[in-house]
Design a protein around this motif. Sequence first.
Motif, PDB file in Angstrom:
ATOM      1  N   THR A 187       6.194-101.837  27.817  1.00  0.00           N
ATOM      2  CA  THR A 187       5.773-101.657  29.210  1.00  0.00           C
ATOM      3  C   THR A 187       4.711-102.665  29.629  1.00  0.00           C
ATOM      4  O   THR A 187       4.375-102.732  30.804  1.00  0.00           O
ATOM      5  CB  THR A 187       5.224-100.230  29.450  1.00  0.00           C
ATOM      6  N   TRP A 188       4.172-103.440  28.674  1.00  0.00           N
ATOM      7  CA  TRP A 188       3.149-104.414  29.025  1.00  0.00           C
ATOM      8  C   TRP A 188       3.773-105.673  29.605  1.00  0.00           C
ATOM      9  O   TRP A 188       4.792-106.155  29.135  1.00  0.00           O
ATOM     10  CB  TRP A 188       2.345-104.812  27.794  1.00  0.00           C
ATOM     11  N   THR A 189       3.100-106.205  30.589  1.00  0.00           N
ATOM     12  CA  THR A 189       3.487-107.503  31.117  1.00  0.00           C
ATOM     13  C   THR A 189       2.762-108.563  30.295  1.00  0.00           C
ATOM     14  O   THR A 189       1.857-108.254  29.512  1.00  0.00           O
ATOM     15  CB  THR A 189       3.067-107.637  32.592  1.00  0.00           C
ATOM     16  N   ASP A 203      -0.831-108.221  31.026  1.00  0.00           N
ATOM     17  CA  ASP A 203      -1.464-107.125  30.280  1.00  0.00           C
ATOM     18  C   ASP A 203      -1.790-107.562  28.856  1.00  0.00           C
ATOM     19  O   ASP A 203      -2.876-107.297  28.340  1.00  0.00           O
ATOM     20  CB  ASP A 203      -0.542-105.903  30.208  1.00  0.00           C
ATOM     21  N   ALA A 204      -0.830-108.217  28.208  1.00  0.00           N
ATOM     22  CA  ALA A 204      -1.020-108.664  26.823  1.00  0.00           C
ATOM     23  C   ALA A 204      -2.155-109.673  26.733  1.00  0.00           C
ATOM     24  O   ALA A 204      -2.973-109.621  25.814  1.00  0.00           O
ATOM     25  CB  ALA A 204       0.271-109.248  26.270  1.00  0.00           C
ATOM     26  N   PHE A 252      -5.447-107.844  27.101  1.00  0.00           N
ATOM     27  CA  PHE A 252      -5.761-107.122  25.867  1.00  0.00           C
ATOM     28  C   PHE A 252      -6.249-108.088  24.791  1.00  0.00           C
ATOM     29  O   PHE A 252      -7.234-107.826  24.107  1.00  0.00           O
ATOM     30  CB  PHE A 252      -4.527-106.360  25.372  1.00  0.00           C
TER      31      PHE A 252
END
Length: 96
Positions: free
Chosen positions: A71-73, A76-77, A80
């Motif tokens: 679910t991460w784009t 997002d990665a 993180f």
Amino acid sequence: MKRPISPHDAFTSSHLTVRRIPPVLASALSRERKRRKASLNSTVIGLLSHALGVDATEVPRSNGLARLARTWTARDAAAFDKATAATREIDEDLWR
């Protein structure tokens, strides 16, 4: 809105506490756990399944994280990775 509880939810959250296990049985479980190279929980489930003639592998297992998979784009990665970069640094003074 909460979803209704399914029979699957009820089973996956089941817990069993066994009290006053005789020392000889506790020792036998420990030996079996080591022989199987498995956790005590997995060992007990395997032994119970075998004794009761039940195939416990039919029971779907879930840690509840499947809904989060993939679910991460890329954004997002990257966020993180940036936020956790300090955890990958080695403090040489701590390792002396």
